[in-house]
Design an enzyme around this catalytic site. Structure first.
Site, PDB file in Angstrom:
ATOM      1  N   HIS A  38       2.331  -8.656  -0.810  1.00 25.78           N
ATOM      2  CA  HIS A  38       0.957  -8.591  -0.283  1.00 25.78           C
ATOM      3  C   HIS A  38       0.341  -7.250  -0.620  1.00 25.78           C
ATOM      4  O   HIS A  38       1.004  -6.371  -1.157  1.00 25.78           O
ATOM      5  CB  HIS A  38       0.913  -8.918   1.215  1.00 25.78           C
ATOM      6  CG  HIS A  38       1.545  -7.903   2.122  1.00 25.78           C
ATOM      7  ND1 HIS A  38       2.891  -7.630   2.109  1.00 25.78           N
ATOM      8  CD2 HIS A  38       1.020  -7.096   3.080  1.00 25.78           C
ATOM      9  CE1 HIS A  38       3.179  -6.716   3.030  1.00 25.78           C
ATOM     10  NE2 HIS A  38       2.050  -6.363   3.628  1.00 25.78           N
ATOM     11  N   HIS A  45      -0.981  -4.609   1.033  1.00 31.84           N
ATOM     12  CA  HIS A  45      -1.007  -3.366   1.809  1.00 31.84           C
ATOM     13  C   HIS A  45      -0.455  -2.180   1.010  1.00 31.84           C
ATOM     14  O   HIS A  45       0.478  -2.331   0.220  1.00 31.84           O
ATOM     15  CB  HIS A  45      -0.234  -3.528   3.118  1.00 31.84           C
ATOM     16  CG  HIS A  45      -1.003  -4.300   4.154  1.00 31.84           C
ATOM     17  ND1 HIS A  45      -0.396  -4.974   5.182  1.00 31.84           N
ATOM     18  CD2 HIS A  45      -2.338  -4.487   4.303  1.00 31.84           C
ATOM     19  CE1 HIS A  45      -1.332  -5.549   5.939  1.00 31.84           C
ATOM     20  NE2 HIS A  45      -2.516  -5.283   5.415  1.00 31.84           N
ATOM     21  N   ASP A 103       1.425   0.259   1.704  1.00 32.94           N
ATOM     22  CA  ASP A 103       2.853   0.586   1.803  1.00 32.94           C
ATOM     23  C   ASP A 103       3.724  -0.454   1.099  1.00 32.94           C
ATOM     24  O   ASP A 103       4.948  -0.463   1.264  1.00 32.94           O
ATOM     25  CB  ASP A 103       3.283   0.774   3.264  1.00 32.94           C
ATOM     26  CG  ASP A 103       3.148  -0.492   4.094  1.00 32.94           C
ATOM     27  OD1 ASP A 103       2.148  -1.216   3.929  1.00 32.94           O
ATOM     28  OD2 ASP A 103       4.060  -0.777   4.908  1.00 32.94           O
ATOM     29  N   HIS A 104       3.079  -1.318   0.288  1.00 30.77           N
ATOM     30  CA  HIS A 104       3.818  -2.301  -0.515  1.00 30.77           C
ATOM     31  C   HIS A 104       3.446  -2.234  -1.995  1.00 30.77           C
ATOM     32  O   HIS A 104       4.226  -2.653  -2.838  1.00 30.77           O
ATOM     33  CB  HIS A 104       3.595  -3.723   0.033  1.00 30.77           C
ATOM     34  CG  HIS A 104       4.125  -3.856   1.432  1.00 30.77           C
ATOM     35  ND1 HIS A 104       5.266  -4.530   1.738  1.00 30.77           N
ATOM     36  CD2 HIS A 104       3.673  -3.336   2.602  1.00 30.77           C
ATOM     37  CE1 HIS A 104       5.504  -4.430   3.045  1.00 30.77           C
ATOM     38  NE2 HIS A 104       4.546  -3.714   3.589  1.00 30.77           N
ATOM     39  N   HIS A 157       0.064 -12.426   8.265  1.00 31.17           N
ATOM     40  CA  HIS A 157      -0.031 -10.959   8.271  1.00 31.17           C
ATOM     41  C   HIS A 157      -1.229 -10.537   7.423  1.00 31.17           C
ATOM     42  O   HIS A 157      -2.056  -9.743   7.839  1.00 31.17           O
ATOM     43  CB  HIS A 157       1.269 -10.375   7.731  1.00 31.17           C
ATOM     44  CG  HIS A 157       1.285  -8.887   7.605  1.00 31.17           C
ATOM     45  ND1 HIS A 157       1.211  -8.035   8.684  1.00 31.17           N
ATOM     46  CD2 HIS A 157       1.371  -8.083   6.515  1.00 31.17           C
ATOM     47  CE1 HIS A 157       1.258  -6.782   8.262  1.00 31.17           C
ATOM     48  NE2 HIS A 157       1.352  -6.783   6.940  1.00 31.17           N
ATOM     49  N   ASP A 214       6.124  -8.434   4.899  1.00 33.79           N
ATOM     50  CA  ASP A 214       5.849  -8.201   6.326  1.00 33.79           C
ATOM     51  C   ASP A 214       5.575  -9.510   7.062  1.00 33.79           C
ATOM     52  O   ASP A 214       4.862  -9.530   8.063  1.00 33.79           O
ATOM     53  CB  ASP A 214       4.632  -7.278   6.499  1.00 33.79           C
ATOM     54  CG  ASP A 214       4.915  -5.852   6.086  1.00 33.79           C
ATOM     55  OD1 ASP A 214       6.076  -5.520   5.778  1.00 33.79           O
ATOM     56  OD2 ASP A 214       3.956  -5.053   6.058  1.00 33.79           O
ATOM     57  N   HIS A 263      10.606  -3.493   6.399  1.00 37.34           N
ATOM     58  CA  HIS A 263      10.587  -2.383   7.369  1.00 37.34           C
ATOM     59  C   HIS A 263      11.827  -2.381   8.257  1.00 37.34           C
ATOM     60  O   HIS A 263      12.370  -3.444   8.577  1.00 37.34           O
ATOM     61  CB  HIS A 263       9.350  -2.466   8.280  1.00 37.34           C
ATOM     62  CG  HIS A 263       8.057  -2.208   7.591  1.00 37.34           C
ATOM     63  ND1 HIS A 263       7.543  -0.941   7.425  1.00 37.34           N
ATOM     64  CD2 HIS A 263       7.166  -3.051   7.017  1.00 37.34           C
ATOM     65  CE1 HIS A 263       6.380  -1.015   6.775  1.00 37.34           C
ATOM     66  NE2 HIS A 263       6.130  -2.297   6.511  1.00 37.34           N
TER      67      HIS A 263
HETATM   68 FE    FE Z   1       4.284  -3.008   5.554  1.00 37.38          FE
HETATM   69 ZN    ZN Z   2       1.849  -5.168   5.490  1.00 39.87          ZN
END
Ligand code: FE
Ligand code: ZN
Length: 255
Positions: free
Chosen positions: A55, A57, A59-60, A113, A132, A170
């Site tokens: 996805h 985001h 942090d990905h 998400h 996530d 995570h």
């Molecule tokens: Fe994340």
């Molecule tokens: Zn995420």
């Protein structure tokens, strides 16, 4: 066969680096950042050929462009999110089978998400990269989706084999466990798992990957149709979507 390596980055993210042994192709799942991933691959003598994104985001996908610039790798990501995946080359969608060397991933569209979230299931290797969507004892927050969408997404992942390893993105397991016992207090397997997680974390160990079998037995977000969870939140016999929404809502404000 996949050789899968966990790379902890940022506060609590896991980037997964994997090599398919027959072909030598090397993939990175959800690189939040580039440097630790490039370093780990170099240390092993692995040449990164693919990035797989679940996805959009930051942090990905934060390491996408730098890793692609350094390696010339191919970036594979969710078609519904193509405009939000930096450097995307190959768009995949629900039902696609993506060939990764001699391995093959089934692509699941799992919104909730985010609206374009996908998961990669390497069924022969019993490896699920779910970003996530599903966490050890938890699930992602509903930033862009409804409880009905997320429950449907989780039910699809739940249908995979019990010995599937859940490579989520995570290390949230210990705080998820503190919440889980409040909505499934009579679940002995959960109580035992929560204690084991405390021990592992106290020793500085990772708790990911877990197995899907463990998640089915103890993750309250996969158990909205379980009578124990339903009774604990005062909704015995309730619609699983409504029960899921209740559990998710409680988690959102849990301290
Ligand atoms: Fe994340
Ligand atoms: Zn995420």
């Amino acid at each position: 066969m996949l050789d899968i390596v966990r790379i902890p980055v940022l506060n609590d993210n896991y980037v997964w680096l994997m090599r398919e042994s027959a072909s030598g192709v090397v993939g990175v799942v959800d690189p939040a950042v580039a440097a630790p991933v490039l370093d780990e691959a170099a240390r092993r003598g692995w040449k990164i050929t693919h990035i797989l994104n679940t996805h959009h985001h930051g942090d990905h996908v934060g390491g996408n462009r730098e890793i692609k610039a350094a390696t010339g790798c191919t970036i594979v990501g969710p078609k519904p999110d193509r405009a939000r995946i930096p450097g995307i080359d190959v768009e995949v969608d629900d039902g696609d089978r993506y060939r990764f060397g001699a391995a093959e991933a089934d692509v699941f569209f799992v919104p909730g998400h985010t609206s374009g979230h996908i998961a990669f299931s390497f069924a022969d290797d019993r490896a699920l990269f779910c970003g996530d969507t599903l966490f050890a004892l938890g699930c992602g927050r509903l930033f862009e989706g409804t409880p009905a969408q997320m429950w449907h997404s989780l039910k699809r992942l739940r249908a995979l084999a019990d010995d599937t390893r859940v490579y989520c993105a995570h290390e949230y397991t210990q705080s998820n466990a503190r919440f889980a016992v409040t909505v499934d207090p009579a679940n002995r397997a959960l109580a035992a798992r929560a204690a084991a997680i405390d021990t592992a974390r106290a020793a500085g160990q990772a708790t990911v990957p877990s197995t899907l079998g463990e998640e089915k037995a103890t993750n309250p977000f996969l158990r909205a149709d379980d009578l124990g969870v339903q009774a604990a939140v005062g909704m015995a016999g309730g619609d699983p979507v409504a029960v899921f929404a209740e559990v998710r809502g409680r988690k959102d404000t849990f301290r």
